[in-house]
Write a protein that holds these residues in place. Structure first.
Motif, PDB file in Angstrom:
ATOM      1  N   GLU A  25       0.832  -1.206   0.000  1.00  0.00           N
ATOM      2  CA  GLU A  25       0.000   0.000   0.000  1.00  0.00           C
ATOM      3  C   GLU A  25       0.870   1.260   0.000  1.00  0.00           C
ATOM      4  O   GLU A  25       0.565   2.241  -0.667  1.00  0.00           O
ATOM      5  CB  GLU A  25      -0.952  -0.010   1.202  1.00  0.00           C
ATOM      6  N   GLN A  26       1.992   1.197   0.728  1.00  0.00           N
ATOM      7  CA  GLN A  26       2.909   2.331   0.755  1.00  0.00           C
ATOM      8  C   GLN A  26       3.536   2.562  -0.618  1.00  0.00           C
ATOM      9  O   GLN A  26       3.617   3.690  -1.107  1.00  0.00           O
ATOM     10  CB  GLN A  26       4.012   2.078   1.803  1.00  0.00           C
ATOM     11  N   ILE A  27       3.983   1.476  -1.251  1.00  0.00           N
ATOM     12  CA  ILE A  27       4.579   1.595  -2.592  1.00  0.00           C
ATOM     13  C   ILE A  27       3.545   2.144  -3.565  1.00  0.00           C
ATOM     14  O   ILE A  27       3.842   2.983  -4.410  1.00  0.00           O
ATOM     15  CB  ILE A  27       5.121   0.229  -3.076  1.00  0.00           C
ATOM     16  N   PHE A  28       2.314   1.681  -3.406  1.00  0.00           N
ATOM     17  CA  PHE A  28       1.256   2.181  -4.274  1.00  0.00           C
ATOM     18  C   PHE A  28       1.134   3.700  -4.138  1.00  0.00           C
ATOM     19  O   PHE A  28       1.154   4.428  -5.129  1.00  0.00           O
ATOM     20  CB  PHE A  28      -0.084   1.520  -3.945  1.00  0.00           C
ATOM     21  N   THR A  29       1.025   4.155  -2.900  1.00  0.00           N
ATOM     22  CA  THR A  29       0.834   5.583  -2.659  1.00  0.00           C
ATOM     23  C   THR A  29       2.016   6.406  -3.162  1.00  0.00           C
ATOM     24  O   THR A  29       1.845   7.443  -3.799  1.00  0.00           O
ATOM     25  CB  THR A  29       0.646   5.834  -1.147  1.00  0.00           C
ATOM     26  N   SER A  33       0.502   5.148  -7.673  1.00  0.00           N
ATOM     27  CA  SER A  33      -0.658   6.024  -7.799  1.00  0.00           C
ATOM     28  C   SER A  33      -0.404   7.263  -8.678  1.00  0.00           C
ATOM     29  O   SER A  33      -1.254   7.609  -9.510  1.00  0.00           O
ATOM     30  CB  SER A  33      -1.121   6.392  -6.391  1.00  0.00           C
ATOM     31  N   PRO A  34       0.777   7.931  -8.567  1.00  0.00           N
ATOM     32  CA  PRO A  34       0.998   9.088  -9.457  1.00  0.00           C
ATOM     33  C   PRO A  34       0.997   8.708 -10.941  1.00  0.00           C
ATOM     34  O   PRO A  34       0.494   9.470 -11.769  1.00  0.00           O
ATOM     35  CB  PRO A  34       2.384   9.608  -9.041  1.00  0.00           C
ATOM     36  N   ILE A  35       1.527   7.535 -11.266  1.00  0.00           N
ATOM     37  CA  ILE A  35       1.554   7.093 -12.674  1.00  0.00           C
ATOM     38  C   ILE A  35       0.129   6.858 -13.171  1.00  0.00           C
ATOM     39  O   ILE A  35      -0.251   7.276 -14.254  1.00  0.00           O
ATOM     40  CB  ILE A  35       2.381   5.789 -12.822  1.00  0.00           C
ATOM     41  N   ILE A  36      -0.671   6.185 -12.332  1.00  0.00           N
ATOM     42  CA  ILE A  36      -2.057   5.899 -12.706  1.00  0.00           C
ATOM     43  C   ILE A  36      -2.839   7.207 -12.872  1.00  0.00           C
ATOM     44  O   ILE A  36      -3.593   7.382 -13.825  1.00  0.00           O
ATOM     45  CB  ILE A  36      -2.737   5.018 -11.631  1.00  0.00           C
ATOM     46  N   GLU A  37      -2.615   8.123 -11.926  1.00  0.00           N
ATOM     47  CA  GLU A  37      -3.339   9.395 -12.005  1.00  0.00           C
ATOM     48  C   GLU A  37      -3.008  10.150 -13.289  1.00  0.00           C
ATOM     49  O   GLU A  37      -3.873  10.739 -13.923  1.00  0.00           O
ATOM     50  CB  GLU A  37      -2.995  10.267 -10.800  1.00  0.00           C
TER      51      GLU A  37
END
Ligand code: HEC
Length: 101
Positions: A25-29, A33-37
């Motif tokens: 979850e930390q790696i995601f955040t 997440s910025p790449i997906i956004e």
């Protein structure tokens, strides 16, 4: 079904405590997440209207499990043609995160 999902979540949490490098979850955040956004939520969001939704951690995990997100990204099927493609390092960040357990 519900029970095994809970068990799985519980196991992965326990495992994450032992493996701080793999706190998904930390790696995601921090990284995913910025790449997906920047590259996906223009379409895959309530406003974009294209399922699967990719606006939250849970939604992206759901898309990984049910909509072949990793394959879509690794095979450069997403983002669709005529959109800025992901760089190789962005693809690596996403697949490393998905393979991180
Ligand atoms: C320009 C709009 C657009 C963008 C940007 C976009 N997608 Fe998509 N995506 C679509 C459409 C339309 C579909 C459904 C039709 C298809 O599969 O081509 C789709 C389908 C998907 C699916 C489901 C595939 C399946 O097997 O059902 C996934 C997963 C996905 N996209 C992930 C992503 C990811 C991750 C990104 C960013 C890296 C992204 N998409 C960027 C329009 C977009």
């Amino acid at each position: 079904m519900k029970y095994s999902l809970l068990l799985l979540l519980f196991c992965s949490c326990t495992y994450n405590e032992l493996e701080p490098d793999c706190n998904t979850e930390q790696i995601f955040t921090d990284s995913v997440s910025p790449i997906i956004e920047n590259n996906c939520t223009s379409c895959h969001s309530q406003s974009g209207g294209v399922p699967p939704m990719l606006e939250t951690y849970e939604e992206v995990v759901y898309a990984v499990d049910n909509f072949y997100l990793n394959q879509q990204v690794s095979n450069k099927l997403m983002p669709p043609v005529n959109n800025t493609p992901l760089t190789n390092s962005e693809i690596m960040i996403i697949s490393n995160w998905i393979n991180c357990e």
